[in-house]
Enzyme design. Sequence first.
Site, mmCIF file in Angstrom:
data_model
loop_
_atom_site.group_PDB
_atom_site.id
_atom_site.type_symbol
_atom_site.label_atom_id
_atom_site.label_comp_id
_atom_site.label_asym_id
_atom_site.label_seq_id
_atom_site.Cartn_x
_atom_site.Cartn_y
_atom_site.Cartn_z
ATOM 1 N N SER A 280 0.714 -1.284 0.006
ATOM 2 C CA SER A 280 -0.006 -0.064 -0.116
ATOM 3 C C SER A 280 0.847 1.322 0.128
ATOM 4 O O SER A 280 2.162 1.324 0.522
ATOM 5 C CB SER A 280 -0.950 -0.262 1.237
ATOM 6 O OG SER A 280 -1.330 1.299 1.576
ATOM 7 N N GLU A 293 -7.683 -10.517 -6.463
ATOM 8 C CA GLU A 293 -8.897 -9.708 -6.766
ATOM 9 C C GLU A 293 -9.137 -9.284 -8.080
ATOM 10 O O GLU A 293 -10.118 -9.169 -8.504
ATOM 11 C CB GLU A 293 -8.714 -8.351 -5.875
ATOM 12 C CG GLU A 293 -8.595 -8.530 -4.283
ATOM 13 C CD GLU A 293 -8.112 -7.306 -3.514
ATOM 14 O OE1 GLU A 293 -8.619 -6.348 -3.463
ATOM 15 O OE2 GLU A 293 -6.936 -7.813 -2.908
#
Length: 459
Positions: A280, A293
């Site tokens: 991140s 994902e």
Amino acid sequence: MVGNHKLWGGRFEASLEKWVEEFGASISFDQKMAEQDITGSLAHVTMLGEKGIIAKEEAEQIKSGLEELLIDYKNGQLTFDVTNEDIHMNIEALLTAKIGPVAGKLHTARSRNDQVATDMHLYLKMKLDEVLAKLKNLRQVLVDLADKHVETIMPGYTHLQHAQPISFGHHLMAYYSMFTRDAERFEFNVKHTDLSPLGAAALAGTTFPIDRERTAQLMGFAKPYSNSLDAVSDRDFILEFLANSSILMMHMSRLCEEVINWCSHEYQFVTLSDTFSTGSSIMPQKKNPDMAELIRGKSGRVYGNLIGLLTVMKSLPLAYNKDLQEDKEGMFDTVETITVSLDILAGMLSSMTVNDKRMAESTEKDFSNATELADYLATKGLPFREAHEIVGKLVLECTKAGHYLQDVPLARYQEISDLIEEDIYVALQSKTAVERRNSLGGTGFEQVRWQIEMAKKEF
Ligand code: ARG
């Protein structure tokens, strides 16, 4: 502007405006089939020469021109032009530039309608082989992983609640079975793609004495379509591919969803390798399962491509209509999406670490052994419904007391039923629960090993 210089320009007095021409053109995307277009033309011109429809020398001249174009294409030396609308007319224009007006003989007894259909069949047939090879690799990865984890215990879920303990190998083999059926569906799809539309011409066949079996054979197709209208109008081989791909993506998205859960802090069942994870930009601790994902998310575009083409095809009268030009982008996009997704999923699974201890532990502090107690009583003669009732009450009692079935003292068990003996504690262990589920196709170790043995024979 007076006159029209298109290949089809004879009966026109004016040209299309540039922006209208761009709307009608497909060269920006159908150039993906340049190689297939040349392959189809090579087969066609070979047959035209053999049948004496054009002179042998002319056929040879056209053939060498096409072969040179193929080399130029592979070397990245061909440039396409939107004024030539699509790949078929671009190749013909390039051929004319190379060998002169004799190139005009190539289109004898052929139309762009059978030509485009031929290109699509050649393209998809090649891509189906690639998809099948990648699916096989994914299935192999699953079998290898399952083989290592026959005795790894994990919670089996229903309603995302711990239900009964199972073997992790068994869980993986469930996906193996789904992907095997996906492969079978694609194999069937090959059968419907392995047909040659070439020679159907615009829609009705041709007066020239062509040999469709010969061109089919030259291109490596099993046989020609037997109805010329069907040959130029059929796109169900693509719909089948999109439907099969949608089911495949749905299966992959389920597995990806599970991987995403499994690597969350709550589960910690698996750790993805750094090479398949991302961080991140703000939270330094993050390690995200982005690839899983993305596969899950990409199911959307594949379903969209299926619905898109189904809608294009709905109510379309025979035979060719320009609507059919809309069959390509969704197919290309789906080919690219599923092939890369298959590789990513296989790579992610084979490089992840399975935290087998943690998986097993998570079945020890729960009630997923409640069925064991009920089965234990039923084996000793108590009707299963009564056993279910007794165990249900005991689970409630344990929940209130803050402990589990394995913590209940023998004295309490014997108050509940005199059928219960010391061996109950072994029966309540997760490993025993899994090991003993040896009904055909069950999670018992023997059954999982049997599935793996059968799977290995398929490779
Ligand atoms: N670019 C066209 C397509 O993709 C090729 C066939 C054109 N045929 C025609 N009659 N306009 O469908």
